[in-house]
Design a protein around this motif. Structure first.
Motif, short mmCIF file in Angstrom:
data_model
loop_
_atom_site.label_atom_id
_atom_site.label_comp_id
_atom_site.label_asym_id
_atom_site.label_seq_id
_atom_site.Cartn_x
_atom_site.Cartn_y
_atom_site.Cartn_z
N ARG A 104 0.77 -1.23 0.00
CA ARG A 104 0.00 0.00 0.00
C ARG A 104 0.81 1.30 0.00
NH1 ARG A 104 -5.52 0.02 0.43
NH2 ARG A 104 -6.24 -2.03 -0.18
N GLY A 121 0.41 5.04 -0.17
CA GLY A 121 -0.90 5.46 0.32
C GLY A 121 -1.76 6.06 -0.79
N THR A 122 -3.01 6.23 -0.49
CA THR A 122 -3.96 6.77 -1.47
C THR A 122 -4.70 7.97 -0.89
OG1 THR A 122 -5.65 5.21 -0.71
CG2 THR A 122 -4.31 4.53 -2.60
N LEU A 144 -6.12 11.62 -0.49
CA LEU A 144 -6.66 12.54 -1.50
C LEU A 144 -6.49 13.99 -1.05
CD1 LEU A 144 -9.88 10.47 -2.19
CD2 LEU A 144 -7.93 10.71 -3.74
N THR A 194 -6.54 2.64 7.20
CA THR A 194 -7.55 2.86 6.17
C THR A 194 -8.66 3.72 6.77
OG1 THR A 194 -7.09 0.77 5.04
CG2 THR A 194 -9.26 1.74 4.68
N GLN A 212 -9.65 5.91 1.85
CA GLN A 212 -8.26 6.36 1.73
C GLN A 212 -7.35 5.52 2.63
OE1 GLN A 212 -7.70 10.74 1.50
NE2 GLN A 212 -9.81 10.87 2.27
N ASP A 213 -6.13 5.30 2.14
CA ASP A 213 -5.10 4.61 2.93
C ASP A 213 -3.95 5.57 3.20
OD1 ASP A 213 -6.37 2.13 2.93
OD2 ASP A 213 -5.46 1.56 1.02
N THR A 214 -3.45 5.55 4.43
CA THR A 214 -2.26 6.35 4.73
C THR A 214 -1.03 5.64 4.16
OG1 THR A 214 -1.67 5.23 6.79
CG2 THR A 214 -3.31 7.00 6.94
#
Length: 215
Positions: free
Chosen positions: A59, A62-63, A65, A98, A113-115
């Motif tokens: 991951r 991260g994702t 935003l 998450t 969202q994932d850190t």
């Protein structure tokens, strides 16, 4: 079908190639509660065929935003995840969080969202020090909604990423400044019906909220 041996190393591949020609054993990330049945599924996994379990690459980074554009009279919320207290913090591999916003029925209201993976561990704490921008104006969050924080880590023996515990913040807790919230045992209960504290020790998720109002 012959049993395919699982390979522990994660191979790399050329992203410019139109498809991945290598049988890359990606880390498995299970839905809440799914990992509890893994022992039964391990034997079936080899014969179930491709695509039977959802798999994602590691991951990091991260994702998360960016903040939404401001709107007159509307409030945006930034939540800084400071740290999480766990008795075995030092043993957690590739820990990340998450973040999701769910309605009263546990349905997603915003993109999940994932850190990035947290790299700093200190005694019973894992430090994240990362800002999460909630992807909806506070005024547009429905009554009964909650913001969930699922703490996840990689289990090398089982070769998958597991949810260790979770926490949540309800709408009446949205206010500027620091907040400390309790940790609950997995599986994540997005409907908040059957909650069990993770520990009796004073170990919590430490957050800091900032509200941005466009007047």
């Amino acid at each position: 079908r012959p049993r395919v041996p699982k390979r522990a190393n994660v191979l790399t591949y050329n992203k410019e190639f139109p498809f991945d020609v290598q049988p890359v054993p990606l880390r498995k990330i299970f839905a809440p509660g799914e990992e509890e049945n893994l022992e039964l599924e391990e034997e079936e996994d080899a014969t179930a065929g491709a695509g039977s379990t959802e798999a994602f690459p590691p991951r990091a980074p991260g994702t998360l935003l960016p903040r939404l554009p401001s709107e007159p009279g509307m409030t945006l919320l930034t939540i800084r995840i400071e740290k999480i207290g766990l008795k075995d913090a030092g043993q957690c591999i590739d820990p990340y969080m998450t973040i999701s916003v769910k309605d009263v029925n546990g349905v997603d209201l915003n993109p999940v969202q994932d850190t990035p993976v947290a790299t700093r561990k200190e005694d019973t704490y894992i430090h994240f020090s990362v800002d999460v921008e909630v992807q909806r104006h506070v005024e547009k969050l429905p009554k009964g909604a909650a913001i969930f924080f699922e703490f996840k880590h990689y289990k090398p023996k089982k070769r998958f990423t597991s949810t260790k515990c979770f926490a949540f913040m309800e709408m009446d807790e949205i206010k500027p400044g620091p907040i400390v919230i309790e940790l609950y045992k997995k599986p994540t209960d997005f409907k908040r019906k059957k909650l069990q504290l993770l520990t009796k020790k004073p170990l919590y998720l430490h957050l800091h909220q900032t509200l941005h109002k466009d007047s």
